[in-house]
Design an enzyme around this catalytic site. Structure first.
Site, short mmCIF file in Angstrom:
data_model
loop_
_atom_site.label_atom_id
_atom_site.label_comp_id
_atom_site.label_asym_id
_atom_site.label_seq_id
_atom_site.Cartn_x
_atom_site.Cartn_y
_atom_site.Cartn_z
CB VAL A 26 -1.23 0.08 1.43
CG1 VAL A 26 -2.05 1.53 0.99
CG2 VAL A 26 -1.96 -1.10 1.76
CB THR A 101 -3.57 -3.33 10.65
OG1 THR A 101 -4.65 -3.73 9.79
CG2 THR A 101 -4.21 -1.70 10.91
CE LYS A 217 -10.35 -2.35 1.69
NZ LYS A 217 -8.56 -1.90 2.36
N GLY A 270 -8.60 -16.05 -0.68
CA GLY A 270 -6.71 -15.80 0.39
C GLY A 270 -6.76 -14.47 -0.16
CB CYS A 273 -6.57 -7.60 2.25
SG CYS A 273 -5.41 -6.85 1.85
CE LYS A 332 -4.95 -10.26 -6.64
NZ LYS A 332 -5.61 -9.10 -7.05
C1 UGA Z 1 -8.59 -7.40 -1.84
C2 UGA Z 1 -10.29 -6.66 -2.11
O1 UGA Z 1 -10.75 -6.78 -3.72
C3 UGA Z 1 -9.35 -4.86 -2.63
O2 UGA Z 1 -10.34 -3.55 -3.50
C4 UGA Z 1 -8.88 -4.53 -1.50
O3 UGA Z 1 -8.02 -2.39 -1.08
C5 UGA Z 1 -7.28 -5.01 -0.74
O4 UGA Z 1 -8.57 -6.59 -0.63
C6 UGA Z 1 -7.24 -4.46 0.50
O5 UGA Z 1 -7.64 -4.61 1.35
O6 UGA Z 1 -5.92 -4.18 0.78
P1 UGA Z 1 -6.49 -8.47 -2.56
O7 UGA Z 1 -6.27 -9.13 -1.60
O8 UGA Z 1 -5.21 -8.24 -3.61
O9 UGA Z 1 -7.97 -6.51 -3.05
O10 UGA Z 1 -7.41 -9.27 -3.66
P2 UGA Z 1 -9.02 -10.54 -5.02
O11 UGA Z 1 -8.45 -10.03 -6.21
O12 UGA Z 1 -9.82 -9.39 -3.65
O13 UGA Z 1 -8.94 -10.85 -4.88
C7 UGA Z 1 -9.45 -11.78 -3.27
C8 UGA Z 1 -9.73 -13.79 -3.30
O14 UGA Z 1 -10.54 -13.54 -3.96
C9 UGA Z 1 -8.60 -14.47 -4.69
O15 UGA Z 1 -8.07 -15.55 -3.01
C10 UGA Z 1 -8.77 -14.39 -5.47
O16 UGA Z 1 -8.17 -15.50 -6.22
C11 UGA Z 1 -10.07 -14.75 -4.70
N1 UGA Z 1 -11.50 -14.13 -6.45
C12 UGA Z 1 -11.49 -13.52 -7.07
C13 UGA Z 1 -12.44 -15.62 -6.69
O17 UGA Z 1 -11.95 -16.52 -6.36
N2 UGA Z 1 -13.21 -15.15 -8.23
C14 UGA Z 1 -13.38 -14.07 -8.13
O18 UGA Z 1 -14.47 -13.97 -9.33
C15 UGA Z 1 -12.25 -12.82 -7.58
#
Ligand code: UGA
Length: 460
Positions: A26, A101, A217, A270, A273, A332
């Site tokens: 971040v 955090t 958030k 996962g 966040c 991911k």
């Molecule tokens: C997430 C949020 O999307 C952001 O908006 C936020 O700012 C961030 O957390 C944070 O709090 O800092 P991120 O952790 O990078 O972002 O990951 P995501 O892209 O949200 O994916 C989260 C999980 O969901 C992954 O395991 C991903 O594989 C899964 N996922 C996502 C799915 O299984 N299917 C989907 O269609 C989308």
């Protein structure tokens, strides 16, 4: 407090002095992007080796476009990195707190990094500095920071919250082209000044009070987590009904009230966040007297999803003694982050059941893995597949779409695909003698539905 929606009220010209405390995902993304937008940014981190790396223009993480932005900032002298937080804040108009955090045992957020940083910089900041937390923090944290400042006799520094909504892998893009910017401040002029920092970005700015911004958030991440658990539950439903979740989600995605994003079923969600923030919000809610049972269920469904994927492997092979090729370790694609990775959750369960797991990930090395013993990390997908009975796809890396099926047939001992991302071309693998098990879609031993071309379907 009243919630105002405005776009760039009182936007000021670019060129503010910004101190960023913490150079993780971040802090680094925010610092590099603020510098790109024309501000002067000094970024501090206690990790000396990280700062040395950054000063040499390397970022040490896999994040698209970020290294280039850091390099631009260093070249233009608008971005610098230091180890002493005092140096970062001494001349700053704005100080952004981008510190971890981490979860405590009970799931609540540990604010000690943030509170000690604020105690440390309290007296170094100039009068009228605006102290902004960007890290995800429990509602009420801004008030806590005000108290820390007051204890240090600092009364001329305003506290605000400006949550980040960055996704790993697309963080730079998300910063520069956000869906919205949320500013929590208890004073409109402070909110206006923060909005000015984003003057060059066309977006919606939502201005509200600090507690509401902090809550926003948490609720945003909780909503995304719940949406994904819903999708994974719908996939399980499709399996028992003989329906195809891909088509169900395509149809749902056309509904603008639902939205097309975040509708892909998978191995569970996962990352650093969603799991942490969802648990923290359950805790925040309970402490405040509300049982957030929906979110608790979303977390439970996610644990069940890891078990469901393991059960899919166990349906095909006897786990005890079997070798399983695991493709993907990152939580991911497009990141090397393995924090709370579903892949590792599943690997651990397979190993506990007696399987020998050989894994490969394009961005994760054996040195990155401290958590799991018994997991062998191979240098490519083919080495992972050698003598394996089952091949499990856990991360949606593009390169796994291009796997050489003919080579893998000869390498594997037995021929079962468990595709937890519905990534592979099912028919191609089945043609080569593999069984295919996806998530919420037809498996290779199920009868495929008759596909009626769309136009013909309309005429009938
Ligand atoms: C997430 C949020 O999307 C952001 O908006 C936020 O700012 C961030 O957390 C944070 O709090 O800092 P991120 O952790 O990078 O972002 O990951 P995501 O892209 O949200 O994916 C989260 C999980 O969901 C992954 O395991 C991903 O594989 C899964 N996922 C996502 C799915 O299984 N299917 C989907 O269609 C989308």
């Amino acid at each position: 407090m009243q919630v105002n929606e405005s776009s760039l009220v009182g936007a000021r010209d670019v060129g503010a002095e910004i101190g960023v405390i913490g150079a993780g995902y971040v802090g680094l993304t925010s610092g590099a992007c603020f510098a790109y937008l024309g501000h002067e940014v000094v970024c501090a981190d206690v990790d000396e080796s990280k700062i040395n790396l950054l000063n040499s223009g390397r970022i040490g993480i896999h994040e698209q476009g970020l290294a280039a932005k850091v390099e631009d900032g260093l070249t233009s002298n608008r971005l610098s990195f230091v180890t002493d937080p005092a140096e970062a804040v001494a001349k700053a108009d704005f100080v952004f707190l981008c510190l971890p955090t981490p979860p405590r045992k009970d799931g609540s957020a540990d604010l000690s990094f943030i509170s000690s940083a604020v105690s440390e910089i309290a007296r170094v900041m100039q009068p009228d500095t605006i102290l902004v937390s960007k890290s995800t923090v429990p509602p009420g944290t801004s008030e806590l920071l005000e108290q820390i400042l007051a204890r240090a006799d600092v009364t001329d520094v305003a506290v605000a919250h400006n949550p980040e909504f960055l996704r790993e892998g697309t963080a730079v893009n998300d910063f520069l082209q956000p869906d919205r910017v949320v500013i929590g401040a208890n004073d409109q002029s402070v909110a206006d000044k923060i909005a000015g920092l984003y003057a060059n970005i066309p977006t919606q700015i939502v201005v509200t009070d600090t507690t509401t911004a902090e809550t926003t958030k948490y609720v945003a991440n909780a909503f995304l987590a719940t949406k994904l658990s819903f999708v994974n539950s719908a996939a399980a439903l499709c399996e028992v009904l003989g329906a195809d979740v891909k088509d169900v989600m395509t149809a749902l995605g056309h509904d603008r009230r639902i939205g097309a994003g975040f509708l892909k079923p998978g191995p569970g969600w996962g990352g650093s966040c969603l799991p942490k923030d969802s648990r923290a919000l359950v805790n925040v809610a309970a402490t405040a007297g509300y049982d957030f049972s929906l979110l608790r269920s979303a977390l439970e469904v996610n644990e069940q999803q890891f078990d469901r994927i393991v059960a899919k492997v166990a349906d095909r092979v006897v786990l005890e003694g079997a070798r399983v090729a695991l493709l993907g370790l990152a939580f991911k694609a497009e990141t090397n982050d393995i924090r709370s990775s579903p892949s590792l959750e599943i690997a651990q369960r397979l190993i506990d059941a007696g399987a020998k797991v050989h894994a490969y990930d394009p961005a994760v090395t054996a040195e990155d893995l401290h958590e799991i013993t018994g997991l062998v990390v191979e240098s490519d997908a083919y080495a992972a597949c050698a003598r394996a009975s089952a091949l499990l796809i856990a991360t949606e890396w593009n390169e796994f779409r291009q796997l050489d099926v003919e080579r893998i047939v000869t390498l594997m001992y037995d021929h079962h695909i468990i595709d937890a991302r519905n990534l592979l071309h099912r028919d191609l693998w089945v043609k080569h003698g593999f069984t295919y098990t996806g998530v919420g879609i037809f498996n290779s031993d199920e009868k495929l539905p008759v596909r009626v071309p769309a136009r013909q379907a309309r005429q009938e």
